[in-house]
Write an enzyme that holds these catalytic residues in place. Structure first.
Site, PDB file in Angstrom:
ATOM      1  N   ASP A  69       0.840  -1.185   0.000  1.00 30.82           N
ATOM      2  CA  ASP A  69       0.000   0.000   0.000  1.00 30.82           C
ATOM      3  C   ASP A  69       0.881   1.242   0.000  1.00 30.82           C
ATOM      4  O   ASP A  69       1.697   1.442   0.898  1.00 30.82           O
ATOM      5  CB  ASP A  69      -0.884  -0.046   1.261  1.00 30.82           C
ATOM      6  CG  ASP A  69      -1.789   1.151   1.333  1.00 30.82           C
ATOM      7  OD1 ASP A  69      -2.524   1.364   0.368  1.00 30.82           O
ATOM      8  OD2 ASP A  69      -1.738   1.865   2.342  1.00 30.82           O
ATOM      9  N   THR A 102      -3.366   4.789  -3.732  1.00 31.82           N
ATOM     10  CA  THR A 102      -2.305   5.613  -3.159  1.00 31.82           C
ATOM     11  C   THR A 102      -0.980   5.418  -3.885  1.00 31.82           C
ATOM     12  O   THR A 102      -0.156   6.322  -3.912  1.00 31.82           O
ATOM     13  CB  THR A 102      -2.122   5.284  -1.674  1.00 31.82           C
ATOM     14  OG1 THR A 102      -2.024   3.874  -1.540  1.00 31.82           O
ATOM     15  CG2 THR A 102      -3.296   5.756  -0.875  1.00 31.82           C
ATOM     16  N   THR A 103      -0.778   4.241  -4.435  1.00 34.61           N
ATOM     17  CA  THR A 103       0.458   4.017  -5.187  1.00 34.61           C
ATOM     18  C   THR A 103       0.360   4.724  -6.534  1.00 34.61           C
ATOM     19  O   THR A 103       1.289   5.412  -6.955  1.00 34.61           O
ATOM     20  CB  THR A 103       0.678   2.516  -5.423  1.00 34.61           C
ATOM     21  OG1 THR A 103       0.426   1.820  -4.221  1.00 34.61           O
ATOM     22  CG2 THR A 103       2.077   2.248  -5.893  1.00 34.61           C
TER      23      THR A 103
END
Lengths: 535, 535
Positions: A69, A102-103
């Protein structure tokens, strides 16, 4: 840092401790900042997509986190560079708002910076690049809006939600049982969702984990799980049709708030005091009994005397239950939290169909299940797994899936994943670029190119030929004019993301593009970095 | 050479640094120019930002002249004057801080050749004063009044002013969006001078488009206790009770001590204490209020829970530890009065609003009061990718708010985009155009007999010139007037200095200074062996 020299070449002292400060300005500052941003993006790049790799991070006190994550990785990396920190915040804000992607957002920002560097080398003014990016991002967001599809779902037909959550989970370590986890996440969200207001309070979903068992044993409990056991080992382990008294006062004689002192000068007085205390315990238990409680859940502890008494009077009790859990129990069972024994009334009791204590494997650890509650507005996801790291990572993955489900309830538009959305945006932006006069055109084109880097990274991580795959998909999209073609990461044999059921939320994607652009603009706008040299 | 033998007259304390004459004047001018150079690149819509680390390691990214000047921590006595005028511009009009510094620096730079040629500085000062009067008159002449226009028209014009200010900031890409927001906010508070009635709340996450304006008050959910979740979250037309007391036993009673000789009295004391609290709570309920806000922290846990559940039982929303500022704004908006006692609550002191709601904003939950009757407050909730981004956005909005308020009060605007030579030149430089070329075009326009060219300025989009007035690049006249005034004053002040006497630092500081001087000597090279440094 010498800001200026006078006619004789002597420096002016203009700033306090001027010589201890370093200053980077102009194109050098921009280049240095871009390099820092890119470095962060490079770390995350290999974590993107279903075949992305995990990172192992060791904290300062030796604890190990393994995660895929983006937000978690960056959080744990503890970066020091200011620009890198901006990237971390970027990822965090995507996490707060959307909870997923989020990446992707960091990879995108990195790609934008990389393209910006090229434009800077061409001699284009940084602000004009930033403005071009901004125009392009608007084009991309509008384009997404156009191609987005709405899908209908209701409480009984939640298949589309599950499919979308599966896309999120497929990139995680838990993808082995993504189907069951996705179902759990969706059911949990639906249970607590207020479909009318389209609002989901994720606080009502408790995610609990315990080492042991296997991932498949993960379950959704329509009720509350408390990591506590009955206060006395001989109390019944199972209570059907429980009436629960939820107390926030200790089982002990009350103390006045005001400072007090009891003067005892005779044996008789001491006796009365003791008797009174005993009587008090007795009264407390009696009160609970009187209102019909069959289980007492208490925020505080109670001493052995009270414990014994409770046992004796056949009133099972649980002590030291945390405030948050207490609140969830109250919500789930429809009870009220009672701060004083005097306030206890039968209406304030919570009701649960079944309260049972369950022990796990060979360990002595026990947990309390409160199920079949009057109001199932609070649920618990109970995760099992081989080791602690696995459970932690599963928790994060479930959180992502929960967020995705919540976002879909808020806004049920989806776009296709697997890089399909990025590719179609890239095409749209590229086409729009020609319409803009001025230098911005180059920046807009650069933006289109940066968008390509996400599917490119996906292909790379999946072991495909990045350039070949991307160009094949691109031409397919243009030829057939359908925006569903993406990178076939799992080697299923089709590029059609509709068929593969790879969905992402529209707001998530839009947010990614806007946030990445915003941060890149901020970085590009800096032309002067003044710092104390120790930084 | 005979004078060599003459004993030196020691007039000043040892270590006192003194320098005088023309050289000193020039040196001061150079220092000021150097500071001006730092700010130079931040001017205008294409201006860049500065990233500044301060001593504590926190970082600010800003484009606001006053903020940068403050953070630079300037010690040079002459250069400090620039910081002061930036500050005064900031507090007086709130915007144009970069302009004022640049103007002052430019005035001095222009004066330099004259000083070198031997023109007496008093002559220069006199002519500068005359020039500034002329300039101000011209500005006044050019100014267009917005008085007497309809509300709609006025709003449009104000939004144009706000947009002009915002265009140079990080949030320039969304300037129309924010400009309207700012104008609405300022209009909402009307003639009231208290700027704190416009609240700006920052919530990281989301993107700036997600920012919104509440025509009332919004604040972050305060700390909550068990039982809170069970309180209702939405009211229509609620009565609002504002308290500035603890719903608790009065803390003064801490010093009192109760001595009990008869243990049986124990219970009655405890009951008495609880009754005090109940009494207070009852009074709150009796007042008919549906929303209870209190400024003070609310005692220990037991009573907090009591309060929460007590109010939850009676369908009342309560929040403790509301910041004073927020409480006052609620009072102003809802028309209530903050109470310091729960006795004698009359209906008049209760406020009201149309809708009270608790809402999820990013990762936070916000309490929002909207549709307030007296409507004299507004809250802007800012969203953005990174903390620094939001910080800068807040500063930018502050500028815009000040500008709009100024414009409302003075109701005259002038075209922006360049008034005196240095400004358009810098605007061109920052936008990457040929400054001389553009400037000549501008001169030609302004020299036209008909006077219709008077509102022409730099067109940063195409690199030519354009009618600023027609392009809606507007600034309130008072900003320009104040900028010219302040800059002239500062320039004259510096010109009139011909001697600087600097006292030695106090004992402890001297060691540092000496060490610093050695470091400088090595680094600068030019200053080596030159005895006394001139400051």
């Amino acid at each position: 840092m010498a800001l200026a020299f006078d006619e004789f070449g002597r420096p002016f002292i203009i700033l306090r401790e001027q010589d201890q400060k370093t200053r980077l300005r102009g194109i050098d500052a921009q280049k240095a900042n871009i390099a820092a941003g890119k470095a962060v993006a490079r770390i995350l790049r290999s974590s993107l997509g279903p075949k992305g790799m995990d990172k192992m991070l060791q904290g300062p006190d030796g604890d190990v986190t393994i995660s895929n994550d983006g937000a978690t990785i960056l959080e744990q990396m503890d970066v020091d560079n200011q620009i890198a920190k901006l990237m971390v915040e970027l990822s965090r804000s995507q996490d707060y708002e959307i909870g997923d992607g989020t990446t992707g957002v960091v990879v995108m920002a990195g790609a934008l910076l990389e393209q910006a560097e090229r434009q800077l080398d061409r001699g284009i003014h940084p602000i004009r690049i930033a403005e071009g990016y901004e125009t392009a991002s608007r084009v991309a967001v509008e384009h997404l809006e156009r191609i987005a599809q709405k899908f209908e779902f209701d409480v009984n037909n939640y298949e589309p939600l599950v499919q979308t959550c599966m896309t999120t989970l497929s990139s995680k370590i838990v993808n082995r049982c993504k189907r069951s986890l996705a179902e759990i996440a969706v059911k949990a969200v639906l249970a607590v969702a207020d479909l009318e207001r389209r609002d989901v309070n994720l606080d009502l979903i408790k995610v609990e984990g315990k080492v042991g068992g296997k991932l498949e044993d993960t379950e959704l409990i329509y009720g509350i799980l408390v990591d506590k056991d009955m206060s006395h080992p001989q109390m019944p382990k199972q209570i059907e049709d429980a009436h629960i008294a939820i107390l926030t006062c200790p089982f002990e004689p009350p103390k006045p708030k005001t400072k007090h002192k009891v003067d005892i000068d005779t044996v008789e007085k001491f006796e009365t005091l003791r008797k009174q205390e005993q009587q008090y315990f007795d009264e407390m238990v009696q009160k609970c009994k009187d209102v019909g409680a069959t289980l007492v859940i208490c925020q505080w502890g109670f001493d052995d005397e009270a414990n014994h008494l409770l046992m004796h009077r056949n009133l099972p009790a649980v002590r030291w239950v945390g405030g948050v859990e207490l609140e969830l129990i109250a919500i789930a069972t429809g009870g009220r939290i009672v701060p004083r024994f005097q306030e206890l009334t039968p209406e304030k009791l919570g009701k649960a169909g079944m309260v049972r204590e369950k022990s796990f494997g060979t360990t002595k650890e026990r947990m309390l299940y409160i199920e079949h509650c009057a109001n199932s507005k609070a649920v618990t996801i109970f995760i099992r797994g081989g080791n602690k790291m696995m459970i932690e990572e599963t928790k994060r993955s479930i959180h992502d899936a929960l967020c995705v489900a919540r976002n879909l309830i808020r806004n049920n538009s989806i776009v296709y994943g697997g890089g399909a959305a990025e590719i179609t945006c890239s095409l749209a932006v590229d086409a729009a670029a020609d319409k803009y006069p001025g230098v911005e055109q180059y920046a807009i084109r650069a933006f289109a190119e940066a968008l390509d880097s996400v599917p490119m990274a996906l292909a790379e991580n999946s072991g495909l030929q990045p350039i070949e795959t991307l160009s094949a998909v691109k031409s397919q999209q243009i030829k057939e004019n359908i925006p569903f073609y993406g990178i076939d990461c799992n080697d299923v044999g089709t590029n059609d993301m509709r068929e593969q059921n790879v969905f992402e939320t529209l707001i998530g994607k839009q947010q990614q593009i806007l946030l990445a652009t915003q941060v890149v603009k901020m970085i590009l706008k800096i032309d002067d970095v003044i710092s104390n040299s120790e930084y | 050479m005979a004078s060599m033998m003459q004993p030196q007259i020691i007039l000043l304390k040892e270590g006192t640094d003194t320098s005088q004459g023309k050289a000193q004047l020039l040196s001061n001018i150079n220092a000021v120019t150097a500071v001006g150079d730092v700010l130079r690149t931040t001017l205008g819509p294409r201006g860049m930002d500065k990233l500044i680390h301060d001593d504590k390691g926190s970082v600010t990214i800003s484009n606001d002249g006053a903020t940068i000047m403050k953070l630079l921590d300037i010690v040079h006595p002459a250069a400090k004057i620039l910081v002061d005028i930036a500050k005064s511009q900031d507090s007086e009009v709130g915007d144009g801080t970069t302009t004022v510094v640049l103007l002052a620096a430019e005035f001095l730079k222009e004066a330099k050749p004259f000083v070198e040629d031997g023109v007496h500085s008093q002559n220069l000062i006199r002519s500068y004063r005359t020039a500034s009067t002329l300039a101000i008159e011209k500005v006044k002449e050019l100014a267009v009044s917005i008085e007497g226009k309809s509300v709609e028209e006025k709003k449009g014009m104000l939004a144009k002013c706000a947009a002009t200010t915002l265009s140079s900031k990080l949030i320039g890409g969304e300037k129309e969006f924010f400009a309207t927001m700012v104008v609405d906010a300022v209009m909402a508070i009307g003639d009231d001078d208290r700027l704190n009635l416009i609240g700006i709340k920052k919530v990281p996450g989301g993107n700036m488009r997600d920012s919104f304006l509440v025509d009332g008050v919004a604040f972050k959910k305060t700390f909550s206790y068990a039982g809170f979740e069970q309180q209702p979250k939405k009211f229509l037309n609620p009565k609002i009770l504002l308290l500035n007391i603890e719903l608790e036993l009065k803390s003064e009673k801490e010093n009192a001590e109760i001595r009990l000789s008869d243990p049986s009295q124990y219970q009655s004391i405890v009951d008495a204490e609880w009754n005090i609290i109940y009494d207070k709570l009852d009074k709150c309920v009796e007042s008919g209020a549906k929303v209870v806000l209190s400024r003070l922290a609310i005692g220990d846990l037991a009573t907090q829970v009591l309060r929460s559940s007590y109010f939850a039982d009676r369908d009342i929303f309560c929040a403790g530890r509301v910041a004073e500022e927020d409480l006052n704004r609620v009072a102003a908006a809802a028309g209530g009065t903050v109470q310091t006692s729960v006795n004698n609550i009359i209906p008049e002191v209760l406020g009201t609003c149309e809708i009270f709601e608790e809402k999820q904003v990013g990762g936070e939950r916000f309490n929002i009061f909207s549709g307030c009757p007296s409507g004299r407050t507004a809250t802007i909730v800012l969203r953005g990718g990174a903390d620094q981004f939001i910080e800068e956005a807040e500063r930018s909005l502050h500028d815009a708010i000040m500008i709009v308020r100024r414009a409302v009060k003075n109701s005259t605007v002038v075209p922006g985009g360049g008034a005196i030579d240095v400004i358009p030149r810098q605007l061109c430089d920052n936008a990457g155009f040929d400054a001389t070329d553009v400037l000549n075009k501008l001169r030609q326009k302004h020299a036209m007999q008909s006077g219709e060219g008077a509102s022409y300025g730099v067109d940063i989009n195409t690199g030519g010139i354009a009618d600023s007035y027609a392009n809606f690049v507007w600034e309130p006249a008072v900003v320009k007037i104040n900028a010219i005034n302040a800059a002239t004053e500062a320039a004259c002040l510096i010109l009139s200095v011909d001697e600087t006497v600097k006292n030695p630092k106090s004992e402890s500081a001297q060691g540092d200074a000496a060490a610093g001087a050695m470091g400088r000597g090595r680094g600068g090279g030019g200053g080596r062996g030159r005895g006394m440094r001139r400051r």
